[in-house]
Design an enzyme around this catalytic site. Structure first.
Site, PDB file in Angstrom:
ATOM      1  N   TYR A 146       0.808  -1.213   0.000  1.00  0.00           N
ATOM      2  CA  TYR A 146       0.000   0.000   0.000  1.00  0.00           C
ATOM      3  C   TYR A 146       0.846   1.270   0.000  1.00  0.00           C
ATOM      4  CZ  TYR A 146      -4.608  -2.087   0.760  1.00  0.00           C
ATOM      5  OH  TYR A 146      -5.782  -2.745   0.610  1.00  0.00           O
ATOM      6  N   LYS A 195       3.348 -15.473   3.097  1.00  0.00           N
ATOM      7  CA  LYS A 195       3.598 -16.257   1.888  1.00  0.00           C
ATOM      8  C   LYS A 195       5.094 -16.547   1.858  1.00  0.00           C
ATOM      9  CE  LYS A 195       2.167 -18.102  -2.007  1.00  0.00           C
ATOM     10  NZ  LYS A 195       1.270 -19.295  -2.050  1.00  0.00           N
ATOM     11  N   ASP A 227      -2.707 -18.504   1.172  1.00  0.00           N
ATOM     12  CA  ASP A 227      -3.698 -19.215   0.348  1.00  0.00           C
ATOM     13  C   ASP A 227      -4.409 -20.286   1.176  1.00  0.00           C
ATOM     14  OD1 ASP A 227      -1.227 -20.484   0.459  1.00  0.00           O
ATOM     15  OD2 ASP A 227      -1.245 -21.149  -1.627  1.00  0.00           O
ATOM     16  N   ASP A 251      -6.177  -7.053   4.119  1.00  0.00           N
ATOM     17  CA  ASP A 251      -7.297  -6.430   3.403  1.00  0.00           C
ATOM     18  C   ASP A 251      -8.203  -7.523   2.843  1.00  0.00           C
ATOM     19  OD1 ASP A 251      -8.804  -4.383   2.079  1.00  0.00           O
ATOM     20  OD2 ASP A 251      -7.789  -4.934   0.219  1.00  0.00           O
ATOM     21  N   ASP A 255     -12.021  -9.103   4.521  1.00  0.00           N
ATOM     22  CA  ASP A 255     -13.284  -9.109   3.772  1.00  0.00           C
ATOM     23  C   ASP A 255     -13.861 -10.530   3.726  1.00  0.00           C
ATOM     24  OD1 ASP A 255     -13.437  -6.425   3.248  1.00  0.00           O
ATOM     25  OD2 ASP A 255     -13.629  -6.651   1.080  1.00  0.00           O
TER      26      ASP A 255
HETATM   27  C1  IPM Z   1     -10.306  -1.297   3.761  1.00  0.00           C
HETATM   28  C2  IPM Z   1     -10.558  -0.743   2.385  1.00  0.00           C
HETATM   29  C3  IPM Z   1      -9.390   0.175   2.034  1.00  0.00           C
HETATM   30  C4  IPM Z   1      -8.129  -0.670   2.049  1.00  0.00           C
HETATM   31  C5  IPM Z   1      -9.561   0.892   0.683  1.00  0.00           C
HETATM   32  C6  IPM Z   1     -10.843   1.702   0.667  1.00  0.00           C
HETATM   33  C7  IPM Z   1      -8.379   1.757   0.357  1.00  0.00           C
HETATM   34  O1  IPM Z   1     -10.706  -1.782   1.465  1.00  0.00           O
HETATM   35  O2  IPM Z   1     -10.265  -0.496   4.723  1.00  0.00           O
HETATM   36  O3  IPM Z   1     -10.137  -2.504   3.886  1.00  0.00           O
HETATM   37  O4  IPM Z   1      -7.823  -1.345   1.066  1.00  0.00           O
HETATM   38  O5  IPM Z   1      -7.449  -0.678   3.074  1.00  0.00           O
HETATM   39 MG    MG Z   2     -10.695  -3.713   2.309  1.00  0.00          MG
END
Ligand code: IPM
Ligand code: MG
Length: 361
Positions: A146, A195, A227, A251, A255
């Site tokens: 990032y 990884k 993975d 990240d 999710d």
């Molecule tokens: C999160 C989001 C952010 C990230 C984006 C919006 C830049 O996906 O907070 O997980 O990737 O960190």
């Molecule tokens: Mg995210």
């Protein structure tokens, strides 16, 4: 206690859900005798519209002068919103990345919990979800891909893009310490995800995590390749307590973990630096499609406010009161649209806030 809180209502459903969280905080303040002072700042699309940039220096200064930051959500529809016609460094997300870096918020805590009352929302088969799960993803937030150098060039007529993944041992050590510290307060297990079969940065990650683990003999450490971790999250989520990982892996895995709960509208998060200061926000996004319609679920933001009281202010009793009120509302059968199920009563964002407030009083 006097609490100086900077609020970032942001975009989409952000303003609605932050308003409900403030209502809940005010109720707690009144009941337990605290003085909450809020200052709003703009970030993301709202800041682009007002100032042409997703985050101003003044906004960062205001946030720095607070004890903690409570955020709603930022960003809009990436295909239709004019914000996404701007260069990447001027889009809403750049504001979020900017504030993370400016406030040195390197530790991102993302709990993924299967609430008993919402177990049927879990997309996994009953024989897996039946065990319940309660994990916390500790994601490194200010390093790695990032924030590494990036560029797009053209060499001999061929376009080429470069992103760099860098970690130094200090960056790894400080997030590992956070991970082990929190595991100590939970079920005392850390799964470090990397990884290491391919990446140098992961091999250093693994080595440093092992060094840190020596100071925590009471905490069990295991290593897992990313993975495999993606698979294990759907195969047996109950095995996880604290997942410790770098920025990009975190990240993606966070999710995945939130989807496995089936109720992302319930999940809070905290981003901390090495003091008590933190930024608290729901794990979900700005949901522009339902913005302004009183349809959003404010619970993740309300639980983020609870995390703020717990981590930044050490107000555990007050945080417990919020968490318990949320559980009680669910037990009483109230649901926003995203977590609605048969036999429950569907309510809007404001009503959900009111119901939680009533149960704190
Ligand atoms: C999160 C989001 C952010 C990230 C984006 C919006 C830049 O996906 O907070 O997980 O990737 O960190
Ligand atoms: Mg995210």
């Amino acid at each position: 206690m006097k609490l100086k809180i900077t609020c970032i209502p942001g975009d989409g459903i952000g303003p609605e859900i932050v308003a409900e969280a403030k209502k809940v905080l005010d109720t707690v303040a009144e009941k337990y005798g605290h003085d909450m002072q809020y200052t709003d700042i703009l970030m993301g699309g709202a800041s682009i519209d007002a100032h042409g940039v997703p985050l101003t220096d003044e906004a960062v200064e205001t946030a720095k002068n607070a004890d903690a930051v409570l955020m709603g959500s930022i960003g809009g529809d990436t295909t239709t919103s004019p914000w996404y016609k701007l260069p990447p460094n001027l889009r809403p997300e750049a504001g979020l990345l900017g504030i993370r870096k400016a406030l040195n918020l390197f530790a991102n805590l993302r709990p993924a919990v299967l609430y008993e009352e919402l177990a049927q929302a879990c997309p996994l088969k009953q024989d897996i979800s039946g065990n319940g799960f309660d994990m916390l993803i500790m994601r490194e937030l200010t390093g790695g891909l990032y924030f590494g150098e990036r560029k797009t060039v053209e060499e001999n007529g061929v376009r080429k893009a470069i992103d760099t993944l860098t970690y130094d041992e200090n960056e790894i050590r400080r997030i590992a310490v956070k991970g082990f510290d929190i595991a100590r307060k939970r079920r005392k297990k850390v799964t470090s995800v990397d990884k290491a079969n391919v990446l140098d940065s992961s091999r250093l990650w693994r080595a440093v995590v092992e060094e840190v683990a020596k100071d925590y003999p009471d905490v069990t450490l295991e290593h897992m390749l990313v993975d495999n971790c993606a698979m294990q999250l759907v195969k047996d989520p109950a095995q996880f307590d604290v997942i410790l990982t770098e920025n990009m892996f975190g990240d993606i895995l966070s999710d995945e973990a939130s989807m496995v709960t089936g109720s992302i509208g319930m999940l809070a998060s905290a981003s901390l630096n090495d003091t008590k200061f933190g930024l608290y926000e729901p794990s979900h996004g700005s949901a522009p499609d339902i913005a302004g319609k009183d349809l959003a679920n404010p619970i993740a933001t309300i639980l983020s406010a609870s995390m703020m009281l717990r981590y930044s202010f050490d107000l555990d009793k007050e945080a417990d009161a919020i968490d318990e009120a949320v559980k009680q509302v669910l037990r009483d059968g109230y649901r926003t649209g995203d977590i609605m199920s048969e036999g429950c009563e569907k309510v809007g964002c404001k009503k959900m806030g009111d119901l939680i407030v009533e149960r704190i009083k």
